[in-house]
Design an enzyme around this catalytic site. Structure first.
Site, PDB file in Angstrom:
ATOM      1  N   GLY A  78      35.612  40.124  35.576  1.00 49.53           N
ATOM      2  CA  GLY A  78      36.071  39.312  36.698  1.00 49.53           C
ATOM      3  C   GLY A  78      34.965  38.501  37.330  1.00 49.53           C
ATOM      4  N   PHE A  79      35.321  37.830  38.400  1.00 52.82           N
ATOM      5  CA  PHE A  79      34.393  36.959  39.123  1.00 52.82           C
ATOM      6  C   PHE A  79      33.155  37.722  39.599  1.00 52.82           C
ATOM      7  CE2 PHE A  79      33.886  35.317  43.704  1.00 52.82           C
ATOM      8  CZ  PHE A  79      32.773  34.552  43.386  1.00 52.82           C
ATOM      9  N   ILE A  80      33.349  38.742  40.405  1.00 58.56           N
ATOM     10  CA  ILE A  80      32.207  39.502  40.915  1.00 58.56           C
ATOM     11  C   ILE A  80      31.569  40.312  39.789  1.00 58.56           C
ATOM     12  CG2 ILE A  80      31.463  41.282  42.535  1.00 58.56           C
ATOM     13  CD1 ILE A  80      33.795  40.452  44.352  1.00 58.56           C
ATOM     14  N   TYR A 140      48.027  45.802  49.340  1.00 57.46           N
ATOM     15  CA  TYR A 140      46.678  45.716  48.779  1.00 57.46           C
ATOM     16  C   TYR A 140      45.675  46.402  49.694  1.00 57.46           C
ATOM     17  CZ  TYR A 140      42.106  43.801  47.619  1.00 57.46           C
ATOM     18  OH  TYR A 140      40.773  43.676  47.317  1.00 57.46           O
ATOM     19  N   LYS A 153      43.458  49.950  49.048  1.00 58.13           N
ATOM     20  CA  LYS A 153      41.998  50.021  49.112  1.00 58.13           C
ATOM     21  C   LYS A 153      41.549  51.107  50.093  1.00 58.13           C
ATOM     22  CE  LYS A 153      40.243  47.085  46.184  1.00 58.13           C
ATOM     23  NZ  LYS A 153      39.298  47.544  45.133  1.00 58.13           N
TER      24      LYS A 153
END
Length: 322
Positions: A10-12, A152, A156
């Site tokens: 992914g991005f991170i 979401y 978390k």
């Protein structure tokens, strides 16, 4: 160190992988390349590091206990950086069960494997969304965070609590990092900065939810990566840390920054606020500064300039996939 990096495509995650490899760690990436956004984008992220001999990529799901056990047995991990998650506040309202399955049960699968294979260190990617619309500004880790506004966010927060349980039962060292709106090159295409930049460069209208007064604590990806690495280096006990820019900006002002960087005024299509969205986010980063030496270095103005420069070059080279 040999590190299991979940969500590493992914991005991170892809940016974390690159930095870990620069610091001579061995990186084992596990990612299911799901279709939340175009999997081709994630595969391109993987290809940025695939040739490094210290990098190994495995396509698979964190909920697959047999696969996870095989990886732990094969590689003998020293630590886990757990970034894999079903992302997105608004889509979670439509499919809450999936979000809890991936984000909570997936985290549980990893923690159980850690217990079986005697791996006691994890850096877990949480989210500023756990604070909901907290009246305490800036958001502090001591806030109860018991009023999430989306599945979401709730997933978390639940995963944070599961991490604490395993710390208590087995002595795991776990830092839960609450990221504040990460942005920068290679970011997800459905995120606001990506969409606004793409619309401006292609002279199409941007969709703005609300009147532009909502504010976000945007955090440049290099600062997020640094927060993750510093956490890995300082893992001791169980801690929750805000990793943010600590410099929120309104949506209206963000659009102005992108307009300036692109050199074009936006056409705006205003829409109602969306369920699950919060009014503002703002990180108190004092604890992270004191505990791990975290200090953001890229202000949002500079980060937007860098992102637009990267996006324009990528679009011209045909590398942007929406």
């Amino acid at each position: 160190m040999t590190i299991l990096l979940t969500g590493g495509a992914g991005f991170i995650g892809s940016n974390v992988a690159k930095q870990l490899l620069l610091e001579n760690h061995r990186v084992i990436c596990l990612d299911n390349l799901d279709d939340y956004y175009n999997p081709d984008t994630k595969w391109k992220n993987v290809q940025r590091t695939l040739s490094d001999p210290g990098y190994h990529f495995h396509e698979g799901d964190i909920r697959d206990a047999e696969l996870v056990d095989t990886l732990f047995q094969t590689y003998g991990f020293d630590a886990v950086i757990h970034l894999a998650a079903r992302a997105g506040v608004r889509p979670s309202v439509q499919n809450p069960a999936l979000y809890f399955d991936v984000n909570v049960n997936g985290t549980m699968t990893l923690l159980q494997a850690m217990q079986r294979w005697n791996v006691h260190k994890m850096v877990f990617a949480s989210s500023s969304s756990v604070y909901g619309d907290s009246p305490n500004v800036p958001f502090d880790e001591s806030d109860t965070a018991d009023r999430p506004l989306s599945p979401y966010a709730a997933s978390k927060r639940a995963a944070e609590l599961v991490c604490h349980t395993f710390h208590h039962l087995y002595g795991f060292d776990i830092f839960c990092l609450r990221f504040f709106t990460v942005f920068g090159p290679y970011q997800r295409p459905e995120m606001a900065i990506s969409q606004f930049t793409d619309s401006l460069l292609n002279d199409t209208a941007i969709q703005v939810f609300g009147d532009g007064s909502t504010a976000r604590d945007y955090t440049y990806v290099d600062d997020i990566v640094r927060g993750i690495i510093l956490s890995l280096e300082n893992l001791n006990g169980y801690e929750v840390l805000n990793i943010g820019g600590s410099d929120p900006i309104s949506l209206a002002d963000l659009i102005q920054l992108i307009e300036q960087a692109v050199g074009q005024n936006a056409q705006i299509n205003r829409l109602p606020m969306q369920p699950g969205d919060v009014q503002q986010t703002y990180a108190n980063i004092r604890k992270a500064q004191q505990l791990i030496g975290y200090q953001p270095s890229v202000r949002v103005e500079e980060g937007i300039r860098r992102f637009v420069e990267w996006y324009r070059a990528s679009q011209e080279a045909g590398l942007v996939t929406n």
